[in-house]
Design a protein around this motif. Structure first.
Motif, PDB file in Angstrom:
ATOM      1  N   GLY A   1      36.228  47.713  49.390  1.00  0.00           N
ATOM      2  CA  GLY A   1      36.721  46.625  50.493  1.00  0.00           C
ATOM      3  C   GLY A   1      38.032  46.362  50.215  1.00  0.00           C
ATOM      4  O   GLY A   1      38.543  46.977  49.517  1.00  0.00           O
ATOM      5  N   TRP A   2      38.434  45.251  50.848  1.00  0.00           N
ATOM      6  CA  TRP A   2      39.832  44.726  50.687  1.00  0.00           C
ATOM      7  C   TRP A   2      40.081  43.484  49.691  1.00  0.00           C
ATOM      8  O   TRP A   2      39.173  42.552  49.821  1.00  0.00           O
ATOM      9  N   HIS A   3      41.070  43.649  48.695  1.00  0.00           N
ATOM     10  CA  HIS A   3      41.205  42.566  47.983  1.00  0.00           C
ATOM     11  C   HIS A   3      42.751  42.136  47.754  1.00  0.00           C
ATOM     12  O   HIS A   3      43.255  43.099  47.536  1.00  0.00           O
ATOM     13  N   ALA A   4      42.992  40.923  47.874  1.00  0.00           N
ATOM     14  CA  ALA A   4      44.410  40.473  47.660  1.00  0.00           C
ATOM     15  C   ALA A   4      44.425  39.807  46.441  1.00  0.00           C
ATOM     16  O   ALA A   4      43.513  38.993  46.306  1.00  0.00           O
ATOM     17  N   CYS A   5      45.081  40.472  45.225  1.00  0.00           N
ATOM     18  CA  CYS A   5      44.857  40.212  43.806  1.00  0.00           C
ATOM     19  C   CYS A   5      46.237  39.299  43.430  1.00  0.00           C
ATOM     20  O   CYS A   5      47.269  39.882  43.148  1.00  0.00           O
ATOM     21  N   TYR A   6      46.163  38.151  43.238  1.00  0.00           N
ATOM     22  CA  TYR A   6      47.427  37.318  42.952  1.00  0.00           C
ATOM     23  C   TYR A   6      47.291  36.983  41.443  1.00  0.00           C
ATOM     24  O   TYR A   6      46.607  36.370  40.825  1.00  0.00           O
ATOM     25  N   ASP A   7      48.502  37.461  40.983  1.00  0.00           N
ATOM     26  CA  ASP A   7      48.817  37.313  39.383  1.00  0.00           C
ATOM     27  C   ASP A   7      49.848  36.112  39.312  1.00  0.00           C
ATOM     28  O   ASP A   7      51.134  36.237  39.655  1.00  0.00           O
ATOM     29  N   ARG A   8      49.400  34.886  38.821  1.00  0.00           N
ATOM     30  CA  ARG A   8      50.202  33.963  38.670  1.00  0.00           C
ATOM     31  C   ARG A   8      51.450  33.947  37.616  1.00  0.00           C
ATOM     32  O   ARG A   8      52.493  33.490  38.110  1.00  0.00           O
ATOM     33  N   TRP A   9      51.092  34.634  36.711  1.00  0.00           N
ATOM     34  CA  TRP A   9      52.271  35.105  35.683  1.00  0.00           C
ATOM     35  C   TRP A   9      53.398  35.693  36.259  1.00  0.00           C
ATOM     36  O   TRP A   9      54.735  35.642  36.105  1.00  0.00           O
ATOM     37  N   TRP A  10      53.014  36.978  37.034  1.00  0.00           N
ATOM     38  CA  TRP A  10      54.138  37.935  37.355  1.00  0.00           C
ATOM     39  C   TRP A  10      54.450  37.535  38.947  1.00  0.00           C
ATOM     40  O   TRP A  10      55.300  38.469  39.291  1.00  0.00           O
TER      41      TRP A  10
END
Length: 259
Positions: free
Chosen positions: A143-152
């Motif tokens: 599937g489709w995934h938007a993965c937000y890394d708050r630190w980077w």
């Protein structure tokens, strides 16, 4: 043709034999087709729908304001991540930035033009993605995934386990942090305006309460300032994410230490 063919009064009119030849050629080849000019934001040899694509950036370009972003800050931050830019990112593509691009191009074995073109962007984005070891396992499932890394300060887009792109972003402040967890986009609005703050939120994709992935008309530097909980993209990048995912079932993963 090189210049117009003039009519009567000192005119140059093609001989009948030439006209006949042209008619015969058209009859054989069919109607002439015209290749349209590249659309705004298109990259050399590709479009913004392609993996790891951005607009072409060169010396003299400037991120003038949130309505006129040329991705110069991004070039500078990504060069800094790969150890080729020692200055403070300022959104102005001058000699230091150009030298950094040339050094990177030499590193990857392409002609050192100093212009951030499509081949350069593709390699620069891929090599400057950080925090790969912290990516949640769910990001690389089908599937489709938007993965937000708050630190980077980055959002990675995965499709069926493959990384397609990565964008620099900013999230919520210390009192209104972007909530961690796994969500799904439940509402979209291409031209949304915040009811609470009366500010535009173009290409908004809501995933948790009032928190959304969207373009920001306030963000210049993704490492300066914060949102009220949303994930702010440069508007051009939010449009890019929208073009890729607005008709898909998109899951959003928020993780990492607040920054």
């Amino acid at each position: 043709m090189n210049g117009p063919w003039r009519g009567a009064g000192g005119s140059r009119v093609p001989a009948l034999g030439v006209v006949a030849a042209l008619v015969l050629t058209l009859a054989v080849l069919g109607p002439l087709t015209v290749t349209p000019a590249p659309a705004a934001g298109a990259t050399a040899g590709g479009t913004l729908r392609d993996p790891f694509s951005r607009e072409i950036v060169r010396r003299g370009d400037v991120d003038a304001d949130p309505y006129h972003i040329e991705h110069v800050y991004e070039v500078q931050y990504r060069l800094k991540r790969v150890g080729l830019f020692d200055a403070v990112p300022n959104g102005q593509f001058g000699p230091i930035t150009e030298a950094g691009v040339k050094k990177f191009q030499k590193r990857i074995g392409v002609r050192p033009t100093g212009i951030a073109n499509r081949p350069t962007w593709r390699r620069l984005i891929k090599q400057s993605v950080r925090g790969r070891g912290a990516v949640p396992p769910g990001c690389t499932t089908s599937g489709w995934h938007a993965c937000y890394d708050r630190w980077w300060h980055q959002v990675n887009l995965y499709h069926d386990g493959k990384l397609l792109n990565s964008w620099l972003v900013r999230g919520g402040g210390s009192s209104t942090p972007t909530r961690t967890g796994t969500f799904r986009v439940y509402y979209r609005d291409i031209d949304h305006v915040s009811s609470a703050f009366h500010t535009p939120m173009p290409y908004a994709q809501f995933f948790s309460g009032g928190q959304a992935l969207h373009g920001s008309r306030l963000m210049m530097d993704p490492y300066v300032g914060h949102s009220h909980g949303c994930v702010n993209f440069w508007t051009e990048d939010a449009r890019q994410l929208w073009a890729l995912t607005s008709h898909k079932r998109l899951r959003v993963h928020v993780y990492g230490q607040w920054s």
